[in-house]
Every structure is written in structure tokens, then in C-alpha cells.
Design a protein around this motif. Structure first.
Motif, PDB file in Angstrom:
ATOM      1  N   ASP A   1      47.518   2.052 -79.146  1.00 26.83           N
ATOM      2  CA  ASP A   1      46.396   1.107 -79.142  1.00 26.83           C
ATOM      3  C   ASP A   1      46.223   0.461 -77.784  1.00 26.83           C
ATOM      4  O   ASP A   1      47.196   0.155 -77.091  1.00 26.83           O
ATOM      5  CB  ASP A   1      46.632  -0.005 -80.184  1.00 26.83           C
ATOM      6  CG  ASP A   1      46.369   0.482 -81.591  1.00 26.83           C
ATOM      7  OD1 ASP A   1      45.545   1.402 -81.756  1.00 26.83           O
ATOM      8  OD2 ASP A   1      46.995  -0.057 -82.534  1.00 26.83           O
ATOM      9  N   SER A   2      44.985   0.193 -77.432  1.00 26.69           N
ATOM     10  CA  SER A   2      44.669  -0.616 -76.260  1.00 26.69           C
ATOM     11  C   SER A   2      45.220  -2.017 -76.433  1.00 26.69           C
ATOM     12  O   SER A   2      45.351  -2.510 -77.553  1.00 26.69           O
ATOM     13  CB  SER A   2      43.150  -0.701 -76.095  1.00 26.69           C
ATOM     14  OG  SER A   2      42.808  -1.656 -75.100  1.00 26.69           O
TER      15      SER A   2
ATOM     16  N   VAL B   1      51.101  -2.874 -75.511  1.00 22.76           N
ATOM     17  CA  VAL B   1      51.039  -2.284 -74.165  1.00 22.76           C
ATOM     18  C   VAL B   1      51.217  -3.343 -73.088  1.00 22.76           C
ATOM     19  O   VAL B   1      51.981  -3.161 -72.135  1.00 22.76           O
ATOM     20  CB  VAL B   1      49.691  -1.547 -73.958  1.00 22.76           C
ATOM     21  CG1 VAL B   1      49.418  -1.304 -72.474  1.00 22.76           C
ATOM     22  CG2 VAL B   1      49.675  -0.237 -74.706  1.00 22.76           C
TER      23      VAL B   1
ATOM     24  N   ILE C   1      38.988  -6.985 -71.929  1.00 21.75           N
ATOM     25  CA  ILE C   1      39.343  -6.507 -73.264  1.00 21.75           C
ATOM     26  C   ILE C   1      40.443  -5.458 -73.176  1.00 21.75           C
ATOM     27  O   ILE C   1      41.335  -5.434 -74.014  1.00 21.75           O
ATOM     28  CB  ILE C   1      38.095  -5.990 -74.022  1.00 21.75           C
ATOM     29  CG1 ILE C   1      38.451  -5.577 -75.450  1.00 21.75           C
ATOM     30  CG2 ILE C   1      37.386  -4.878 -73.275  1.00 21.75           C
ATOM     31  CD1 ILE C   1      37.259  -5.355 -76.355  1.00 21.75           C
ATOM     32  N   SER C   2      40.413  -4.625 -72.122  1.00 18.49           N
ATOM     33  CA  SER C   2      41.440  -3.590 -71.940  1.00 18.49           C
ATOM     34  C   SER C   2      41.873  -3.527 -70.487  1.00 18.49           C
ATOM     35  O   SER C   2      41.055  -3.221 -69.611  1.00 18.49           O
ATOM     36  CB  SER C   2      40.884  -2.205 -72.319  1.00 18.49           C
ATOM     37  OG  SER C   2      40.539  -2.155 -73.681  1.00 18.49           O
ATOM     38  N   LEU C   3      43.136  -3.807 -70.246  1.00 16.64           N
ATOM     39  CA  LEU C   3      43.692  -3.635 -68.891  1.00 16.64           C
ATOM     40  C   LEU C   3      44.644  -2.438 -68.840  1.00 16.64           C
ATOM     41  O   LEU C   3      45.258  -2.173 -67.820  1.00 16.64           O
ATOM     42  CB  LEU C   3      44.425  -4.913 -68.453  1.00 16.64           C
ATOM     43  CG  LEU C   3      43.527  -6.057 -67.957  1.00 16.64           C
ATOM     44  CD1 LEU C   3      44.300  -7.371 -67.877  1.00 16.64           C
ATOM     45  CD2 LEU C   3      42.929  -5.736 -66.591  1.00 16.64           C
ATOM     46  N   TYR C   4      44.754  -1.699 -69.960  1.00 10.82           N
ATOM     47  CA  TYR C   4      45.787  -0.653 -70.021  1.00 10.82           C
ATOM     48  C   TYR C   4      45.678   0.437 -68.958  1.00 10.82           C
ATOM     49  O   TYR C   4      46.706   0.998 -68.572  1.00 10.82           O
ATOM     50  CB  TYR C   4      45.872  -0.058 -71.432  1.00 10.82           C
ATOM     51  CG  TYR C   4      44.727   0.838 -71.846  1.00 10.82           C
ATOM     52  CD1 TYR C   4      44.641   2.151 -71.407  1.00 10.82           C
ATOM     53  CD2 TYR C   4      43.728   0.384 -72.698  1.00 10.82           C
ATOM     54  CE1 TYR C   4      43.584   2.984 -71.797  1.00 10.82           C
ATOM     55  CE2 TYR C   4      42.672   1.185 -73.088  1.00 10.82           C
ATOM     56  CZ  TYR C   4      42.598   2.496 -72.629  1.00 10.82           C
ATOM     57  OH  TYR C   4      41.558   3.299 -73.000  1.00 10.82           O
ATOM     58  N   PRO C   5      44.463   0.743 -68.441  1.00 18.16           N
ATOM     59  CA  PRO C   5      44.470   1.779 -67.389  1.00 18.16           C
ATOM     60  C   PRO C   5      45.351   1.384 -66.200  1.00 18.16           C
ATOM     61  O   PRO C   5      46.000   2.248 -65.589  1.00 18.16           O
ATOM     62  CB  PRO C   5      42.997   1.867 -66.981  1.00 18.16           C
ATOM     63  CG  PRO C   5      42.233   1.423 -68.193  1.00 18.16           C
ATOM     64  CD  PRO C   5      43.089   0.345 -68.800  1.00 18.16           C
ATOM     65  N   TYR C   6      45.397   0.092 -65.887  1.00 13.81           N
ATOM     66  CA  TYR C   6      46.239  -0.372 -64.789  1.00 13.81           C
ATOM     67  C   TYR C   6      47.684  -0.609 -65.231  1.00 13.81           C
ATOM     68  O   TYR C   6      48.620  -0.353 -64.481  1.00 13.81           O
ATOM     69  CB  TYR C   6      45.666  -1.669 -64.206  1.00 13.81           C
ATOM     70  CG  TYR C   6      44.254  -1.508 -63.673  1.00 13.81           C
ATOM     71  CD1 TYR C   6      43.927  -0.460 -62.826  1.00 13.81           C
ATOM     72  CD2 TYR C   6      43.245  -2.387 -64.033  1.00 13.81           C
ATOM     73  CE1 TYR C   6      42.640  -0.293 -62.341  1.00 13.81           C
ATOM     74  CE2 TYR C   6      41.952  -2.240 -63.551  1.00 13.81           C
ATOM     75  CZ  TYR C   6      41.654  -1.189 -62.711  1.00 13.81           C
ATOM     76  OH  TYR C   6      40.373  -1.033 -62.242  1.00 13.81           O
TER      77      TYR C   6
ATOM     78  N   ILE D   1      49.475   0.826 -67.750  1.00 11.56           N
ATOM     79  CA  ILE D   1      50.245   2.048 -68.012  1.00 11.56           C
ATOM     80  C   ILE D   1      50.565   2.777 -66.717  1.00 11.56           C
ATOM     81  O   ILE D   1      51.673   3.301 -66.537  1.00 11.56           O
ATOM     82  CB  ILE D   1      49.490   2.933 -69.029  1.00 11.56           C
ATOM     83  CG1 ILE D   1      49.611   2.285 -70.416  1.00 11.56           C
ATOM     84  CG2 ILE D   1      50.020   4.363 -69.026  1.00 11.56           C
ATOM     85  CD1 ILE D   1      48.839   2.982 -71.507  1.00 11.56           C
TER      86      ILE D   1
END
Lengths: 366, 366
Positions: B41-42, B50, B241-246, B248
Motif C-alpha cells: 500500500d501507498s 511504508v 498523499i503519496s511520498l513512496y516513490p522517494y 522506497i
């Protein structure tokens, strides 16, 4: 287990869900990047082909001279209003009492930019021309949100927008569009994005609502406006060395979904009818004007959670994972149609609403 | 073609490059996500496994109670200083004249937070204890950058840091660490990150310098400090809302490279010796204290561009893609060792530096 946890757990186990595009998981990124060449260079601090191409594409789509990609709408909109305030030498803007900047941003506009908002209209209705006519002349900017999310995504008619825009321009007041869900209202207005945006001096659009990207926003306007916006983006800490994870996914899902906004709108109207047939349940607006609406219940939150969780367990169709309490005997939730709705077999959908109608009828009598 | 373009083009065509980890392209993201389960999940507005897991990991690594992931260091550091200013009811902070906040952020600290920085030390040297002793008592915070990037990545000795920290704490002045390159200096200090960070009340670290991630930063400190930081992150528009690209990718490359910082440091020292053997060329510092240093030339930029471009074309080894002019007969560039350096065959490296030494000797005589 509290009913609210039961509701969420039951929702997560349903076979079909009515709202959304699907889970916000890492696959959303993987899908967007699957066909992108690994040799493509990153954008570097706002420069480079990846960012320039998308900014140009969005400027053209919105009918504006120039566009800047931002990590968030919170940042983009505060900056837009700040630029208009500085230009006029005023610290006054006007917006709806339930504007995102007023209720969801920890007062960033006030604490970082020292801007004083005037709240127009009552919280439960749209800004109308009459509200605008009473604004002070030294106002720098009026912000209009289309659709007005917190009241179910309502919209003024297009002629009202035209009149508001004309009035503001005659008064030297800038008009900014909070278009977080602009793409989603174009089918209702039967206008292009450029036709709507022509009424506004600056425009913000988002890529993770109807478009279903990961995050990110565009702020568009004249070149002089966006040049200032780039400087403020640096000041806010939004001029990242690489924004491509958001840009490439925004572009990917924009291409995939921009033509589906009409379908989502029709589906929202269809679904709202089903809700409105249940006793003690009504949608706001009654007839949706975009892919979204709110569903209100004349029952206590705990009761509705019990009814819905039971529905999910019995039919495998999920409606929402959470409810918001309005008062002790009223609650509601927000629903936005995306790609998932079309996957729900119509027969199962109608069966689920028959069950729901029965349950609420029983609840009414109890 | 201007020499500067020729230099960049020749650099891009070299077989080997001395600095960096490789191209900043989309493959960096693809590699980081290759083994990540799409069902993960994001993060959602700062919450979720995450982001929580990585924040906890970094808090532990830095020896701090709590850590918050930010999209950028610009945002993280302004917010850190703002919190300390509000806590003391002061608008004064102190930092080096070439501090990132002073020269690279379009005065965000001043324009958004109305904080007045006092510039300590001369631009061409480190902040020493003597500078700190003269600071006014109503200062909220002293920012120390380790290493001081704009002067070649120099470092005070550890005892000086201890003395500065003790002095500030006795005076009720907070000490903030700009640790954009903190990981890179630990081999020189022979300290753990936690041992260095213990001298500071708040710490910022970056994930796209030595670590080689896509973007993103951590701000760490006490729980009360990071709780405020989260509120300010929302205000700045950084609570995506989503910082996961950075997140991960930061996590992926942290695990891959944190143990290589000692190797980069040794390689930087080895490489600096080769530069310093050339006439009219010297590194700053003479002996590097991290993976980075500056290379200075006692020649005009155009002349050095010609020499370097010739070197690249002849040897296939690239040293830099651009030079910065200091005055009409001086220029320099910054070099940071990463994964690419170890791939350069030693024999070819030494042959290239023989050629370079010859060229500069000739230039000297001309």
C-alpha cells in the motif's frame, strides 16, 4: 471490535467496490512506468524534457500561456494567491468557508503568507453572484472551487461563472480556479477545459483525483504569473531535483482516463438514483454534476455502519470504508466514481441495493 | 560551438566518468522498485507502513527520538529553523554565508518565515568556536553544515563541534545539523551518525547525494519537534498523499550504499593526489575529508574547457561536464565520488592524469 473497524474490514474484503480506480498501491507506479524507457533523463530542478513536455501539454489543454508542475495543490494554490496579493499590494482574498485552504492546510496561507481570507457564502451552499457583488474592492483574488467538494461536489451554472468572472475583471480582482476536480465537471458543463479556464486568471488542477495518478498538480496562467510561481516553488521547497515519478504517472493516467470523465459522470447519476430510492438516504446533490457526490443518512453512524457491513458481507459489494458523523443521528460519506464501477455486474449491483433498501426500511420502522 | 558546450558533449561521450553513481535517469526508479511487491500500500498523507518504517529506521540510525520524511531539504530545514524560532520567540538564526538557505532557496526562509539570519565566519572558511562565542544570546538556532559544501566540503574537527554544541546548549541556543552529506563524513570522523547527531537538537539528511536516491529528506529530533514539523509540512504543501516513490528509492539506495562511504572517501583522497600533481591545479581541501572536493584551476575557464575536452576525447575518461568561473583567470568544479569511480581501470586513470599533467605544464609555459 468497534463498528467503524468492522465496516472498513468488511469493505476491504468485498469482491466489488463502487468508488475509485482501485487500491492506492505500488502497482499504480509500476504500471505507469512499465513502458517508459529507463534511459529517459530525469527532470532536474524544473528543467528537462520530461517536465517541459508535460507542462506544455497541460498549458495547451487548459488554454493557458504557461503551466508549472507542483508536488501538491496545497503548495500551488497558496503560491497562486500570494502572487496575486503581491501584485495588488493587498493581503485579502475571498473563498468559500469550506475551501481546501481554509480547512485542510493547517492555515498555511495565513501562517506562511499572512493572507487574510474573507469567507463568502454559507458553508452549506455555493458562492453566488450576490456574494461576489459584496466583496471589497481591495481584494486581490477570488478563489472558486469547481466542483465545491465539501458540499457534495455542487456546481454553479456556467452563466453564473461568466458573470462572476466579468464582475471581478471589471473590479481588478483576479479569479483563481481550484480545479482539483476540473476534469470531472467538463461533461456536465459541456465545455472544454480551456473554455472554463478562460474565465480564470490562474488555474490549479490535480492528478490524483479523477485521473488517479500518484500525486502532483499543475498551476497555469500567463507567463509572468508562472515565472513568479517557479520562484515561489523554490521558496516552498517544492522545486525538487526530480519530480518525474509524479509527472510520468500523471501523464500516463491523464491519457488513460481523461476521455472517461463522461462515463464516470453518467455512472454517478445512475448510482445516485439507487441511493435515493432507500428510505432515510439521500445524495447531495440529488442529481450529481460530476463523478462525485455525498451520501447522507438520517441515522446514527453506528447504525449505518452495521447496515453497510452486513450488506458487504452478504453481497460482496462495497460502498464505502468509512462514514463521517454529522450529529448524533446523521452521517454521510463521499463517493467518487472511477474505473471500478464498470466492473460491478449490474444484476449484483441492483440486488445489493434491494437488500440495502430493505434494511433501511426496517431501520425506519424500528 | 562554445567551449562549454564542447566540454559537456565530450564528457557525455566518455566511456568512464570519475564522479557520481551514473546517469540520473528513469532506470534509477525502475531499479529501486524492481523487487517491491506491487500490492504494498501507498503511504497516505504521512501515515502507513511504508513511511513509518523508514522514518523509524532513520530515527534509530541518527540516534533521534523521531524522524519525518520530507520531499526536500529546503522544506525540512526552513521548518526546523522556524520551530526553534517560535519556541524561543526570536526571529534570529545564525549560519555560514554560503549556507544553502542563504544562496540556493530564493530567500524562502526570509520571505515565508520572516527569519533574519546572522552570517557567521567569512565565506571562504569554516565557522569556528570564536565565531560562535560572539553570537547574540537571543539567537534561536545555529545551523552547522557538515561538510561545508560550497568551500569544497571542509569539516571542523570533532572537538570543535563538541565545544560549539556545549556553548550553545549552555546559552539556550538550539543547534541544527545541515547533514545533506552527513553519511559521507562519518568515515573521516570515525563516528557513528548517532554520535555526531547527539551534538545537535535537530538534523536534516538527504537521500540523493552520496546515497543516490531520487529525492527526499529526513528531519529528525525529539518527538515534540517532529510533531510540529509534521504540521508545518502540511502548511508548506509537502504532506503529499503519496511520498513512496522517494521513500522506497531512498531506502533501497541507503541499504545499497551506506556501507560504501568509507570506500568513496578513500577514493576521493586518492584522486585528489592525482589532481594536485598537475601544475596550476589544486584541490580544496588538499586532502578531502569526505567523498567530495573542489578542483581549482589557475587558468581561464575557456582554456581549461579546451584542455579537459581534449583529454576526454583522447582518453575516454570524463572528469566534469562543466566549470564555474571564479574570475577571469580562475575556475573550478565540484567532484563527488560515487559508484562510477571504481569502474575506471587504474591504468587508464593514471594514463589520463599523465596526459592532463602534460597539458597543464604546456599551458603554464605558453
Amino acid at each position: 471490535m468497534p463498528e467503524s473497524n468492522r465496516l472498513l474490514e468488511a469493505y476491504q474484503q468485498t469482491k466489488y467496490q463502487l468508488p475509485g480506480h482501485g487500491k492506492r498501491n505500488i502497482q499504480v507506479l509500476k504500471d505507469a512506468f512499465a513502458d517508459v524507457d529507463g534511459n529517459l533523463d530525469s527532470d532536474i530542478y524544473g528543467k528537462g524534457e520530461v517536465i517541459q513536455r508535460f507542462e506544455d501539454k497541460m498549458a495547451a489543454y487548459l488554454g493557458k500561456e504557461s503551466a508549472v508542475f507542483f508536488p501538491s495543490g496545497t503548495m500551488a494554490q497558496q503560491i497562486g494567491l500570494r502572487i496575486w496579493c503581491d501584485a495588488k499590494g493587498s493581503r485579502k482574498v475571498a473563498y468559500h468557508p469550506l475551501c481546501h485552504l481554509e480547512i485542510h492546510e493547517q492555515d498555511g496561507l495565513k501562517r506562511l503568507h499572512h493572507i487574510d481570507p474573507i469567507l463568502l457564502a454559507a458553508p452549506d451552499r455555493l458562492i453566488e453572484l450576490e456574494d461576489v457583488l459584496q466583496m471589497p474592492d481591495d481584494l486581490a483574488c477570488l478563489l472558486i472551487e469547481l466542483p465545491q467538494r465539501e458540499i457534495g461536489g455542487q456546481l454553479p451554472d456556467f452563466q453564473t461563472l461568466v458573470s462572476i468572472s466579468e464582475f471581478c475583471r471589471n473590479k481588478g480582482i483576479k479569479v483563481h480556479l481550484d480545479g482539483a476536480r476540473l476534469f470531472e465537471v467538463l461533461p456536465y458543463y459541456q465545455k472544454t477545459a480551456a473554455e472554463v479556464c478562460a474565465l480564470f486568471d490562474s488555474v490549479y488542477v490535480s492528478f490524483y483525483k479523477g485521473i488517479g495518478g500518484i500525486a502532483g498538480a499543475i498551476l497555469a496562467g500567463d507567463k509572468t504569473f508562472t515565472e513568479e510561481a517557479v520562484v515561489w516553488k523554490r521558496r516552498h521547497g517544492g522545486d525538487l531535483i526530480s519530480l518525474y515519478p509524479y509527472i510520468i504517472s500523471a501523464d500516463h493516467y491523464f491519457d488513460q482516463r481523461i476521455s472517461k470523465m463522461g462515463q464516470y459522470y453518467e455512472e454517478a447519476k445512475e448510482l445516485a438514483i439507487l441511493f435515493n430510492r432507500c428510505e432515510g438516504v439521500h445524495t447531495l446533490p440529488t442529481v450529481p454534476v460530476s463523478n462525485m457526490f455525498h451520501v447522507h443518512f438520517d441515522h446514527a453512524k453506528g447504525q449505518v455502519e452495521q447496515v453497510l457491513a452486513g450488506l458487504y458481507e452478504e453481497t460482496g459489494i462495497g460502498v464505502t470504508g468509512s462514514l463521517r458523523e454529522l450529529d448524533s443521528d446523521k452521517c454521510y460519506f463521499e463517493l467518487s466514481i472511477g474505473d471500478l464501477y464498470e466492473k460491478v455486474p449490474k444484476e449484483e449491483l441492483h440486488r445489493a441495493f434491494e437488500v440495502l433498501a430493505e434494511r433501511f426500511a426496517t431501520l425506519r420502522q424500528a
